[in-house]
Scaffold this motif. Sequence first.
Motif, PDB file in Angstrom:
ATOM      1  N   CYS A 339       0.804  -1.231   0.000  1.00 17.54           N
ATOM      2  CA  CYS A 339       0.000   0.000   0.000  1.00 17.54           C
ATOM      3  C   CYS A 339       0.836   1.281   0.000  1.00 17.54           C
ATOM      4  O   CYS A 339       0.427   2.290  -0.562  1.00 17.54           O
ATOM      5  CB  CYS A 339      -0.914   0.050   1.220  1.00 17.54           C
ATOM      6  SG  CYS A 339      -1.678  -1.509   1.675  1.00 17.54           S
ATOM      7  N   ILE A 374      -8.208  -0.086   6.566  1.00 17.15           N
ATOM      8  CA  ILE A 374      -7.397  -1.167   5.996  1.00 17.15           C
ATOM      9  C   ILE A 374      -8.217  -2.460   5.999  1.00 17.15           C
ATOM     10  O   ILE A 374      -8.281  -3.201   5.011  1.00 17.15           O
ATOM     11  CB  ILE A 374      -6.082  -1.349   6.798  1.00 17.15           C
ATOM     12  CG1 ILE A 374      -5.224  -0.093   6.670  1.00 17.15           C
ATOM     13  CG2 ILE A 374      -5.331  -2.591   6.342  1.00 17.15           C
ATOM     14  CD1 ILE A 374      -4.016  -0.083   7.586  1.00 17.15           C
ATOM     15  N   PRO A 386      -6.000  -0.971  -5.755  1.00 16.19           N
ATOM     16  CA  PRO A 386      -6.887  -0.912  -6.909  1.00 16.19           C
ATOM     17  C   PRO A 386      -6.513  -1.971  -7.940  1.00 16.19           C
ATOM     18  O   PRO A 386      -5.353  -2.053  -8.332  1.00 16.19           O
ATOM     19  CB  PRO A 386      -6.657   0.489  -7.483  1.00 16.19           C
ATOM     20  CG  PRO A 386      -5.821   1.221  -6.519  1.00 16.19           C
ATOM     21  CD  PRO A 386      -5.226   0.266  -5.551  1.00 16.19           C
ATOM     22  N   ILE A 389      -3.273  -4.187  -8.003  1.00 16.55           N
ATOM     23  CA  ILE A 389      -2.136  -3.810  -8.842  1.00 16.55           C
ATOM     24  C   ILE A 389      -0.809  -4.208  -8.194  1.00 16.55           C
ATOM     25  O   ILE A 389       0.171  -4.471  -8.880  1.00 16.55           O
ATOM     26  CB  ILE A 389      -2.224  -2.289  -9.125  1.00 16.55           C
ATOM     27  CG1 ILE A 389      -1.520  -1.890 -10.398  1.00 16.55           C
ATOM     28  CG2 ILE A 389      -1.714  -1.470  -7.961  1.00 16.55           C
ATOM     29  CD1 ILE A 389      -1.995  -0.543 -10.922  1.00 16.55           C
TER      30      ILE A 389
HETATM   31  C1  HEC Z   1      -1.493   1.951  -6.892  1.00 19.39           C
HETATM   32  C2  HEC Z   1      -1.772   2.854  -5.854  1.00 19.39           C
HETATM   33  C3  HEC Z   1      -2.514   2.349  -4.632  1.00 19.39           C
HETATM   34  C4  HEC Z   1      -2.173   1.282  -3.829  1.00 19.39           C
HETATM   35  C5  HEC Z   1      -1.031   0.313  -4.005  1.00 19.39           C
HETATM   36  C6  HEC Z   1      -3.144   1.275  -2.774  1.00 19.39           C
HETATM   37  N1  HEC Z   1      -4.036   2.286  -2.928  1.00 19.39           N
HETATM   38 FE1  HEC Z   1      -5.518   2.797  -1.636  1.00 19.39          FE
HETATM   39  N2  HEC Z   1      -6.112   4.277  -2.906  1.00 19.39           N
HETATM   40  C7  HEC Z   1      -5.525   4.563  -4.102  1.00 19.39           C
HETATM   41  C8  HEC Z   1      -6.315   5.562  -4.774  1.00 19.39           C
HETATM   42  C9  HEC Z   1      -6.001   6.167  -6.138  1.00 19.39           C
HETATM   43  C10 HEC Z   1      -7.394   5.864  -3.935  1.00 19.39           C
HETATM   44  C11 HEC Z   1      -8.525   6.852  -4.198  1.00 19.39           C
HETATM   45  C12 HEC Z   1      -9.643   6.083  -4.821  1.00 19.39           C
HETATM   46  C13 HEC Z   1     -10.802   6.920  -5.221  1.00 19.39           C
HETATM   47  O1  HEC Z   1     -10.646   7.903  -5.910  1.00 19.39           O
HETATM   48  O2  HEC Z   1     -11.895   6.527  -4.835  1.00 19.39           O
HETATM   49  C14 HEC Z   1      -7.230   5.059  -2.764  1.00 19.39           C
HETATM   50  C15 HEC Z   1      -8.080   5.094  -1.678  1.00 19.39           C
HETATM   51  C16 HEC Z   1      -7.893   4.372  -0.529  1.00 19.39           C
HETATM   52  C17 HEC Z   1      -8.667   4.516   0.677  1.00 19.39           C
HETATM   53  C18 HEC Z   1      -9.760   5.526   0.899  1.00 19.39           C
HETATM   54  C19 HEC Z   1     -11.033   5.078   0.244  1.00 19.39           C
HETATM   55  C20 HEC Z   1     -12.188   6.020   0.486  1.00 19.39           C
HETATM   56  O3  HEC Z   1     -13.281   5.598   0.251  1.00 19.39           O
HETATM   57  O4  HEC Z   1     -11.972   7.143   0.873  1.00 19.39           O
HETATM   58  C21 HEC Z   1      -8.198   3.597   1.567  1.00 19.39           C
HETATM   59  C22 HEC Z   1      -8.689   3.376   2.968  1.00 19.39           C
HETATM   60  C23 HEC Z   1      -7.139   2.878   0.911  1.00 19.39           C
HETATM   61  N3  HEC Z   1      -6.964   3.357  -0.344  1.00 19.39           N
HETATM   62  C24 HEC Z   1      -6.433   1.836   1.496  1.00 19.39           C
HETATM   63  C25 HEC Z   1      -5.440   1.110   0.853  1.00 19.39           C
HETATM   64  C26 HEC Z   1      -4.791  -0.058   1.407  1.00 19.39           C
HETATM   65  C27 HEC Z   1      -5.097  -0.633   2.771  1.00 19.39           C
HETATM   66  C28 HEC Z   1      -3.891  -0.486   0.484  1.00 19.39           C
HETATM   67  C29 HEC Z   1      -2.961  -1.667   0.575  1.00 19.39           C
HETATM   68  C30 HEC Z   1      -3.569  -2.931   0.871  1.00 19.39           C
HETATM   69  C31 HEC Z   1      -3.965   0.431  -0.630  1.00 19.39           C
HETATM   70  N4  HEC Z   1      -4.924   1.365  -0.380  1.00 19.39           N
HETATM   71  C32 HEC Z   1      -3.149   0.340  -1.748  1.00 19.39           C
HETATM   72  C33 HEC Z   1      -4.357   4.024  -4.607  1.00 19.39           C
HETATM   73  C34 HEC Z   1      -3.689   2.965  -4.046  1.00 19.39           C
END
Ligand code: HEC
Length: 415
Positions: A339, A374, A386, A389
């Motif tokens: 993440c 998380i 997402p 990836i």
């Molecule tokens: C490749 C990049 C990427 C990775 C790796 C990633 N995220 Fe995210 N995450 C994003 C993006 C971009 C958003 C915003 C999504 C949107 O616009 O709704 C986000 C949003 C979130 C949110 C907020 C969602 C909300 O509704 O507000 C959380 C919590 C989150 N991620 C947790 C995680 C966790 C836990 C991991 C690892 C297991 C992780 N992310 C891995 C890109 C990533």
Amino acid sequence: MYDLAVFTDWLAFAVRWLHVITAMAWIGASFYFIALDLMLKPADDLPEGATGEEWEVHGGGFYNTVKYNVAPARLPEHLTWHKWQSYWTWLSGAALLMLVYWGGAEMFLIDYDKIELSAFQAILISGGSLAIGWVLYDFLCKSPLGDRPTLLMLLLFVILVVMAWGYNQVFTGRAALLHLGAFTATIMTANVFFIIMPNQRIVVKDLKEGRVPDAKYGKIAKLRSTHNNYLTLPVIFLMLSNHYPLSFATDYSWIIASLVFLLGVLIRHYFNSMHSGKGRPHWTWGASAVIFVIIMWLSSAPMFRDYDWQAEVVVPDALEYVTASADFDDVRNTVLGRCSMCHNAEPVWPGVNWPPRDVRLDDDAQIALNARSIYLHSGLSNAMPPGNITGMTDEERIQIIRWYRGLNRDIAAAD
Ligand code: HEC
């Protein structure tokens, strides 16, 4: 690059704003006219050609609306058309789809756990499916099935279920539900643009040239607007679903999406009956509640994650407690590995310029603070990462679930 990111982020917000406003205007007008149509009553002193009237009070005055079905004997000087709300909703929605899902295909559209599409292939499926959906739907409505509305409706439901499943095979869960909404909404706007409006223009032309318009145009428009009526609520659900990972990112999301179409029909049936003076079928609320409970259950039904799903969930708040918990070291490794390349004060993932949604997962305190998110986004559901990836494994997800639930059990025991 940074400035371009600022620009596109605000552009997406502006387009989304426009989209919500025009959708409100469209749905508001369409709900109003459906209710009005059902509430019309006969009266003795109606003008020639009128079929019913309705009195309403609003905003400091009284309105007396009269409906002519199919048309008045003579065309008035001034005629207001209601069509741009629908067109703008579709146009702004299409723009948003392109900005978010085509522009960010690698992040939001493609699910590398499902099919490793190229961005171009994914975009082709996205756009192509919407177009084909309309062609198929229109063909069915114009076929002999058009005279058997209930059978037609059942068949449409089957198509929507197949699409819900199909989109989930190729796209991320989030994109799948959104595309199902777009698929449905495209049919709705195309109904206005290709069918309802052209037929209305024929009627107006007939009137102008002194012919009696054919009643079949009213009938065709009625079939299409009945579909639009029943499809409205599910579309709104599907559009909002991307804020709720439990709706789009679990194994049965496609069944959940299918059930939502039934909910939409049930709820609209209640209001349609009420407005037409046929009483209030309260059972529709009971049935809706049952379906909603099934949806909630499906979203957490065990499928591939072998875990005890019955445990009580409480939100932890003591940070030290969280970081000292059993399994924390493993969870930290997972989060840092899967993440934090994006959720970092200074993200290293290309195209990610700040911690997405302001969620930072780069140190112990932040991980503890976001324990619940998380758990929701990457334990219970696979919303994050997402499109998986960064290749998170099922074992890692189970571990997050175990860790979070363990926290809650310990807190409960300490109380
Ligand atoms: C490749 C990049 C990427 C990775 C790796 C990633 N995220 Fe995210 N995450 C994003 C993006 C971009 C958003 C915003 C999504 C949107 O616009 O709704 C986000 C949003 C979130 C949110 C907020 C969602 C909300 O509704 O507000 C959380 C919590 C989150 N991620 C947790 C995680 C966790 C836990 C991991 C690892 C297991 C992780 N992310 C891995 C890109 C990533």
